[in-house]
Each structure stands twice: as structure tokens, then as C-alpha cells.
Design a protein around this motif. Structure first.
Motif, PDB file in Angstrom:
ATOM      1  N   VAL A   1       0.285  -1.201  -0.362  1.00 60.43           N
ATOM      2  CA  VAL A   1       0.161  -0.091  -0.137  1.00 60.43           C
ATOM      3  C   VAL A   1       1.352   1.196   0.073  1.00 60.43           C
ATOM      4  O   VAL A   1       2.182   1.087   1.097  1.00 60.43           O
ATOM      5  CB  VAL A   1      -0.985  -0.164   0.786  1.00 60.43           C
ATOM      6  N   ALA A   2       0.825   2.144  -1.360  1.00 57.73           N
ATOM      7  CA  ALA A   2       1.841   3.043  -1.315  1.00 57.73           C
ATOM      8  C   ALA A   2       0.892   4.247  -1.577  1.00 57.73           C
ATOM      9  O   ALA A   2       0.423   4.339  -2.807  1.00 57.73           O
ATOM     10  CB  ALA A   2       2.818   2.711  -2.685  1.00 57.73           C
ATOM     11  N   GLY A   3       1.166   5.387  -1.028  1.00 54.99           N
ATOM     12  CA  GLY A   3       0.525   6.621  -1.180  1.00 54.99           C
ATOM     13  C   GLY A   3       1.754   7.513  -0.828  1.00 54.99           C
ATOM     14  O   GLY A   3       2.997   7.534  -0.454  1.00 54.99           O
ATOM     15  N   SER A   4       0.768   9.215  -0.494  1.00 53.70           N
ATOM     16  CA  SER A   4       1.825  10.177  -0.786  1.00 53.70           C
ATOM     17  C   SER A   4       0.852  11.011   0.449  1.00 53.70           C
ATOM     18  O   SER A   4       0.398  10.503   0.451  1.00 53.70           O
ATOM     19  CB  SER A   4       1.856  10.796  -1.973  1.00 53.70           C
ATOM     20  N   PRO A   5       1.234  12.216   0.678  1.00 54.70           N
ATOM     21  CA  PRO A   5       1.219  12.736   1.867  1.00 54.70           C
ATOM     22  C   PRO A   5      -0.588  13.053   1.458  1.00 54.70           C
ATOM     23  O   PRO A   5      -1.095  13.099   0.281  1.00 54.70           O
ATOM     24  CB  PRO A   5       1.755  14.597   1.867  1.00 54.70           C
ATOM     25  N   LEU A   6      -1.448  13.004   2.823  1.00 52.13           N
ATOM     26  CA  LEU A   6      -3.229  13.261   2.360  1.00 52.13           C
ATOM     27  C   LEU A   6      -3.335  14.716   2.520  1.00 52.13           C
ATOM     28  O   LEU A   6      -2.768  14.958   4.009  1.00 52.13           O
ATOM     29  CB  LEU A   6      -3.450  11.940   2.876  1.00 52.13           C
ATOM     30  N   PRO A   7      -4.109  15.728   1.939  1.00 51.37           N
ATOM     31  CA  PRO A   7      -4.433  16.425   2.647  1.00 51.37           C
ATOM     32  C   PRO A   7      -5.789  16.835   4.473  1.00 51.37           C
ATOM     33  O   PRO A   7      -6.956  16.758   3.782  1.00 51.37           O
ATOM     34  CB  PRO A   7      -5.333  17.246   1.465  1.00 51.37           C
ATOM     35  N   THR A   8      -4.905  16.277   5.097  1.00 51.49           N
ATOM     36  CA  THR A   8      -5.747  15.583   6.042  1.00 51.49           C
ATOM     37  C   THR A   8      -5.163  16.634   7.137  1.00 51.49           C
ATOM     38  O   THR A   8      -3.437  15.605   7.309  1.00 51.49           O
ATOM     39  CB  THR A   8      -6.697  14.508   5.752  1.00 51.49           C
ATOM     40  N   GLY A   9      -5.823  16.056   8.120  1.00 51.10           N
ATOM     41  CA  GLY A   9      -4.907  16.559   9.741  1.00 51.10           C
ATOM     42  C   GLY A   9      -4.885  15.629  10.479  1.00 51.10           C
ATOM     43  O   GLY A   9      -3.478  15.482  10.945  1.00 51.10           O
ATOM     44  N   TRP A  10      -5.337  14.391  10.191  1.00 51.30           N
ATOM     45  CA  TRP A  10      -4.487  12.657  10.431  1.00 51.30           C
ATOM     46  C   TRP A  10      -5.313  11.966   9.911  1.00 51.30           C
ATOM     47  O   TRP A  10      -6.560  11.803   9.212  1.00 51.30           O
ATOM     48  CB  TRP A  10      -5.062  12.729  12.046  1.00 51.30           C
ATOM     49  N   TRP A  11      -4.468  10.453   9.977  1.00 54.25           N
ATOM     50  CA  TRP A  11      -5.458   9.418   8.702  1.00 54.25           C
ATOM     51  C   TRP A  11      -4.984   8.190   9.441  1.00 54.25           C
ATOM     52  O   TRP A  11      -3.863   8.459  10.290  1.00 54.25           O
ATOM     53  CB  TRP A  11      -5.334   9.058   7.223  1.00 54.25           C
ATOM     54  N   SER A  12      -5.463   7.126   8.969  1.00 54.59           N
ATOM     55  CA  SER A  12      -5.309   5.771   9.785  1.00 54.59           C
ATOM     56  C   SER A  12      -5.696   5.066   8.224  1.00 54.59           C
ATOM     57  O   SER A  12      -6.887   4.577   8.147  1.00 54.59           O
ATOM     58  CB  SER A  12      -6.137   5.709  11.424  1.00 54.59           C
TER      59      SER A  12
ATOM     60  N   ARG B   1      -8.925   6.218   7.064  1.00 40.92           N
ATOM     61  CA  ARG B   1      -9.678   7.405   7.961  1.00 40.92           C
ATOM     62  C   ARG B   1      -9.265   8.769   7.095  1.00 40.92           C
ATOM     63  O   ARG B   1      -8.312   8.457   7.684  1.00 40.92           O
ATOM     64  CB  ARG B   1      -9.901   7.034   9.708  1.00 40.92           C
ATOM     65  N   LEU B   2     -10.433   9.886   7.268  1.00 36.52           N
ATOM     66  CA  LEU B   2      -9.430  11.148   6.989  1.00 36.52           C
ATOM     67  C   LEU B   2     -10.544  11.804   8.267  1.00 36.52           C
ATOM     68  O   LEU B   2     -10.651  12.207   7.704  1.00 36.52           O
ATOM     69  CB  LEU B   2      -9.318  11.115   5.429  1.00 36.52           C
ATOM     70  N   TYR B   3      -9.321  12.338   8.336  1.00 37.90           N
ATOM     71  CA  TYR B   3      -9.488  13.115   9.516  1.00 37.90           C
ATOM     72  C   TYR B   3      -9.407  14.877   9.504  1.00 37.90           C
ATOM     73  O   TYR B   3      -8.374  15.041   8.554  1.00 37.90           O
ATOM     74  CB  TYR B   3      -9.233  13.068  10.986  1.00 37.90           C
TER      75      TYR B   3
END
Length: 197
Positions: free
Chosen positions: A96-107, A171-173
Motif C-alpha cells: 500500500v503506497a501513498g503520498s501525503p494526504l490533505p488531512t489533519g490525521w489519517w489511519s 479514515r481521513l480526519y
């Protein structure tokens, strides 16, 4: 008497078919119905956590135990398949590969086919923004496997035999406002299948 028996039998068949179809729908459906959005292998529904959500959307949320917050607070994406569309199974390894997400916190959390956490010897069930080890480009790679390598692993709980199905919930908070308005434009992590046992 015969008419009463026929009516009773028709009633029982109707109840069985009705309850059976509802059960099948809740077990097999994702969130791609009315208001549904797919981003790669991830699906969500903008109505999750909304008091005005359609009854089936609310039933799916209740069945899967999300205890969902509304979209202003959290957006939930679910993946039951990899990038190629093949089901996620515990006897295979995934990247599972990703880049920074535009969110305060994620899991990202792994759940079994019953929508509960899968027991594993490592006691690791998820990775999050504050636990992930990033690469030089500020991105991340999470290994999802029976015995994941490296610090960013999530064990599938597989030990032997045929693998069982599982899903990943992202989850994108507190999404940034622009991102929350255009969920289909988000760049979410890819899920690539590796070797299977």
C-alpha cells in the motif's frame, strides 16, 4: 383450510426472501450506491454519518460498525480489492503506497470478512499518520502480509490453509475544505498485490 395454508406458505416465503435479500445486500454491498464514490480500489459514500442518509447506507454503516462521524469530521474509504480488482486475501502480500494526504490525521486499518479486527501475534491492526515511517519524498509504503517486513507493516493474521477475505479502511480526519468538496479528485494509496502463499 387449503387457502389458509397457501396464504401462510406464501407469507413465509415472502418473509424469507425479503430478509434474505436484505442480509445479502448488507453483506455484499459497498458504499458505491447513491452518493457513492470510487477512487481506485477505494469506495466511500458522501452520506456516511449524515442523518439524512438513505436507509440502506445507514444499514451498511451500522452493520460494519463504523460508528461514523459526519463528512465535516471524517471521511471513510473502504477497499475490498487491490488495484487490479482482485479480492484482498490474507495469504497474499500487498504493498500500500501513498503520498501525503490533505488531512489533519489519517489511519489505515485491516478488518476481517466479519468487519472485526483480525487477531495477529504482533498485535498490530493499523498504521497512521503519526506511526508511519516516511520515505525521502514524504510518501509511505505499508506492507500488508502474514509477516510484513519493515516498520510499516500490518499483519493479515494468516497462518496456513486457504486465505480469508479482508478489507482495509482508510479514515481521513479533518480533510482540507477543498479536498472534502471533491472526494473523487483525491490521490489515495495504491494497493498492489505481491506473492501469495
Amino acid at each position: 383450510m387449503k387457502l389458509a395454508l397457501k396464504l401462510g406458505a406464501a407469507f413465509l416465503v415472502s418473509v424469507f426472501l425479503g430478509l434474505g435479500s436484505v442480509y445479502w445486500f448488507l453483506e455484499k454491498s459497498d458504499f458505491s450506491g447513491a452518493g457513492g464514490i470510487a477512487v481506485g480500489p477505494w469506495t466511500t459514500n458522501e452520506q456516511i454519518g449524515n442523518v439524512d442518509a438513505a436507509p440502506y447506507t445507514r444499514a451498511i454503516v451500522a452493520r460494519r460498525g463504523l460508528l461514523a462521524l459526519n463528512k465535516r469530521e471524517t471521511v471513510y474509504f473502504n477497499a475490498e480489492a487491490d488495484n487490479s480488482g482482485a479480492p484482498l486475501v490474507s495469504n497474499c502480500a500487498y504493498t500500500v503506497a501513498g503520498s501525503p494526504l490533505p488531512t489533519g490525521w489519517w489511519s489505515i486499518t485491516l478488518y476481517g470478512a466479519d468487519h472485526y479486527l483480525i487477531d495477529n501475534p504482533q498485535g498490530i491492526f493499523s498504521q497512521a499518520k503519526n506511526t508511519i515511517v516516511r520515505n525521502d519524498q514524504r510518501g509511505y509504503v505499508i506492507q500488508v502480509a502474514s509477516t510484513p517486513e519493515g516498520p510499516n507493516g500490518i499483519p493479515t493474521g494468516y497462518s496456513s490453509g486457504e486465505g480469508s477475505r479482508f478489507s482495509l479502511t482508510l479514515r481521513l480526519y479533518n480533510l482540507e475544505e477543498d479536498a472534502a468538496e471533491e472526494l473523487s479528485a483525491l490521490v489515495l494509496p495504491s494497493i498492489e498485490r505481491g506473492m501469495c502463499q
